[in-house]
Design an enzyme around this catalytic site. Structure first.
Site, mmCIF file in Angstrom:
data_model
loop_
_atom_site.group_PDB
_atom_site.id
_atom_site.type_symbol
_atom_site.label_atom_id
_atom_site.label_comp_id
_atom_site.label_asym_id
_atom_site.label_seq_id
_atom_site.Cartn_x
_atom_site.Cartn_y
_atom_site.Cartn_z
ATOM 1 N N CYS A 1 0.929 -1.462 -0.121
ATOM 2 C CA CYS A 1 -0.099 0.137 0.172
ATOM 3 C C CYS A 1 0.373 1.228 -0.310
ATOM 4 O O CYS A 1 0.949 2.321 -0.672
ATOM 5 C CB CYS A 1 -0.844 0.024 1.020
ATOM 6 N N HIS B 1 -3.105 5.655 6.524
ATOM 7 C CA HIS B 1 -0.908 5.405 6.781
ATOM 8 C C HIS B 1 -1.379 7.102 6.514
ATOM 9 O O HIS B 1 -2.072 7.391 5.321
ATOM 10 C CB HIS B 1 -0.371 5.239 5.542
HETATM 11 P P1 NAD Z 1 -5.588 -11.036 5.992
HETATM 12 O O1 NAD Z 1 -4.550 -11.338 7.582
HETATM 13 O O2 NAD Z 1 -6.853 -9.791 6.240
HETATM 14 O O3 NAD Z 1 -5.719 -11.798 5.139
HETATM 15 C C1 NAD Z 1 -5.491 -13.339 4.223
HETATM 16 C C2 NAD Z 1 -6.639 -13.986 4.741
HETATM 17 O O4 NAD Z 1 -5.233 -15.225 3.614
HETATM 18 C C3 NAD Z 1 -7.198 -14.757 5.517
HETATM 19 O O5 NAD Z 1 -8.392 -14.889 5.297
HETATM 20 C C4 NAD Z 1 -6.335 -15.601 6.219
HETATM 21 O O6 NAD Z 1 -7.211 -16.873 7.240
HETATM 22 C C5 NAD Z 1 -5.682 -16.192 5.126
HETATM 23 N N1 NAD Z 1 -4.693 -17.151 4.579
HETATM 24 C C6 NAD Z 1 -3.845 -17.840 5.941
HETATM 25 N N2 NAD Z 1 -2.404 -18.594 5.424
HETATM 26 C C7 NAD Z 1 -3.416 -19.374 4.380
HETATM 27 C C8 NAD Z 1 -2.712 -20.109 2.781
HETATM 28 N N3 NAD Z 1 -2.152 -20.620 3.465
HETATM 29 N N4 NAD Z 1 -3.969 -20.510 2.070
HETATM 30 C C9 NAD Z 1 -5.292 -20.047 1.863
HETATM 31 N N5 NAD Z 1 -5.235 -18.372 2.689
HETATM 32 C C10 NAD Z 1 -5.075 -18.271 3.537
HETATM 33 O O7 NAD Z 1 -4.925 -9.817 5.147
HETATM 34 P P2 NAD Z 1 -4.260 -9.635 4.159
HETATM 35 O O8 NAD Z 1 -3.991 -7.563 5.018
HETATM 36 O O9 NAD Z 1 -4.829 -9.283 2.974
HETATM 37 O O10 NAD Z 1 -2.480 -8.784 3.356
HETATM 38 C C11 NAD Z 1 -2.594 -9.784 2.763
HETATM 39 C C12 NAD Z 1 -1.234 -9.826 1.663
HETATM 40 O O11 NAD Z 1 -1.643 -8.087 1.094
HETATM 41 C C13 NAD Z 1 -0.145 -9.383 2.795
HETATM 42 O O12 NAD Z 1 0.894 -9.921 1.559
HETATM 43 C C14 NAD Z 1 0.092 -7.796 2.748
HETATM 44 O O13 NAD Z 1 1.171 -7.501 3.666
HETATM 45 C C15 NAD Z 1 -0.747 -7.592 2.055
HETATM 46 N N6 NAD Z 1 -1.353 -6.460 1.774
HETATM 47 C C16 NAD Z 1 -1.494 -5.971 3.070
HETATM 48 C C17 NAD Z 1 -1.976 -4.748 3.160
HETATM 49 C C18 NAD Z 1 -2.876 -4.199 4.465
HETATM 50 O O14 NAD Z 1 -3.224 -3.533 4.624
HETATM 51 N N7 NAD Z 1 -3.971 -5.623 4.712
HETATM 52 C C19 NAD Z 1 -2.229 -3.774 1.906
HETATM 53 C C20 NAD Z 1 -1.660 -3.888 1.076
HETATM 54 C C21 NAD Z 1 -1.336 -4.973 1.433
#
Ligand code: NAD
Length: 342
Positions: free
Chosen positions: A140, A220
């Site tokens: 992000c 942020h």
């Molecule tokens: P999150 O925890 O909200 O969602 C991740 C999901 O994946 C959860 O539902 C979890 O149960 C599931 N999961 C866990 N292990 C798994 C597996 N082996 N197979 C399938 N599903 C699985 O996380 P998020 O915030 O959506 O982040 C996901 C990615 O996006 C990360 O790389 C993070 O750094 C990136 N990201 C997050 C944000 C943010 O602010 N939330 C912003 C930009 C990028």
């Protein structure tokens, strides 16, 4: 219609699924989840076929009354492109599965840049991912900085970027994150990882970043200083940023004094999940000061909605990987389908 599977249906995954479903040229092949919860129920309500990500836990879905379409491997086989939105580090572990089924995959910003063919930002380097197999949509904060740097570089001689990133401690649903009552330099040593991450998009850019974490969940906030070799006025820079479709320049008359009011605006205009897909730059903050060495120092504040700015980027990265459209057409299609710009 391109069939897109989403592995990991959390904060990012559920938003990407809805964004894919809104596009004219792609559809959701299904979503994979580790366990049944309210988000799994939501997927079923939205008619997204539900797949179990972990075999040993598959029966829990039936116990919760949720019908499965299969295991995650079936989804990967079934999909033309997979968006992996699992927690940082898990995507890399999943890569052999995508390779086994010869399915191109997108990863998210929590993953290392080392195991993918390209890091992606639609505004800055769409072309680097055209036809690639494994692409990382940058985080992000890196997305927010890239959207700002790209037009500045096109118009001016960008000599150096310095950005202080005041980061939300956690997303609204992350009950375990913090700080609760502190202001934390994070990391204490410089630079933060964000500068090097921006260099995965702009390899030659001189950029230093500093990070802090604060007790907030909404957005942020970036305090940005860019040294320019030429001497535009603040009004000229503002016009350049106003022409960007993924930057909202906040007008003085709007009376928006922080992230709280930005989120209120997103709710008022009916944005899904109060998402702000655009960088939100305060017009009043765009300032240039003469630099003793030549050129000017440009200053501004921008707010970045961590949960959603990468969502349109994922849609464009899908089109790049699948070679469905060029950058301009993809961004236009994505923006129209989601309703960006206000
Ligand atoms: P999150 O925890 O909200 O969602 C991740 C999901 O994946 C959860 O539902 C979890 O149960 C599931 N999961 C866990 N292990 C798994 C597996 N082996 N197979 C399938 N599903 C699985 O996380 P998020 O915030 O959506 O982040 C996901 C990615 O996006 C990360 O790389 C993070 O750094 C990136 N990201 C997050 C944000 C943010 O602010 N939330 C912003 C930009 C990028």
């Amino acid at each position: 219609m391109l069939r897109v599977g989403i592995n990991g249906y959390g904060t990012i995954g559920k938003r990407v699924a809805d964004a894919v479903a809104a596009q004219p040229d792609m559809e959701v092949a299904g979503v994979a989840k580790t366990r049944p919860n309210f988000e799994a129920e939501l997927a079923v309500e939205r008619d997204y076929p539900l797949y179990a990500a972990i075999e040993e836990r598959a029966e829990r879905f039936a116990d919760a009354g949720l019908e499965l379409a299969g295991m995650v491997e079936d989804l990967v086989e079934e999909s033309d492109v997979v968006v992996d939105a699992t927690p940082g580090g898990i995507g890399e572990q999943n890569k052999p599965m995508y390779e086994a089924y010869d399915t191109p995959a997108l990863f998210q910003g929590g993953e290392s840049a080392d195991f993918v063919d390209a890091s992606f930002n639609a505004r800055a380097n769409f072309e680097a991912s055209v036809g690639a197999d494994y692409v990382r949509v940058v985080s992000c904060n890196t997305t927010g900085l890239s959207r700002l740097v790209a037009p500045l570089q096109e118009h001016y001689d960008v000599q150096k970027v310095r950005a202080t990133l005041v980061r939300r401690g956690g997303d609204p649903a992350q009950t375990g994150r913090g700080p609760i009552n502190d202001i934390v330099p994070n990391p204490i040593s410089l630079p933060s990882h964000h500068g090097p991450d921006v260099n995965t998009i702009f390899p030659d850019l001189a950029i230093d970043t500093l990070g802090l974490k604060v007790p907030a969940t909404l957005m942020h906030m970036h305090s940005v200083n860019v040294t320019l070799g030429d001497e535009p006025t603040a009004e000229e820079v503002r016009a350049v940023l106003e022409a960007e479709t993924r930057i909202k320049v906040i007008r003085e008359e709007e009376g928006i004094d922080g992230a709280g009011k930005l989120k209120e605006l997103a709710q008022d205009v009916g944005r899904p999940r109060a998402d702000l897909w655009e960088n939100c730059v305060w017009g009043e903050s765009i300032t240039v000061e003469e630099n003793a060495n030549a050129g000017v120092d440009l200053y501004l504040f921008q707010a970045i909605h961590q949960e959603s700015d990468v969502v349109p980027e994922n849609v464009d990265a899908i089109r790049a990987v699948a070679e469905l459209a060029d950058a301009e057409e993809s961004v236009r299609l994505t923006n129209d389908a989601l309703g960006l710009g206000f």
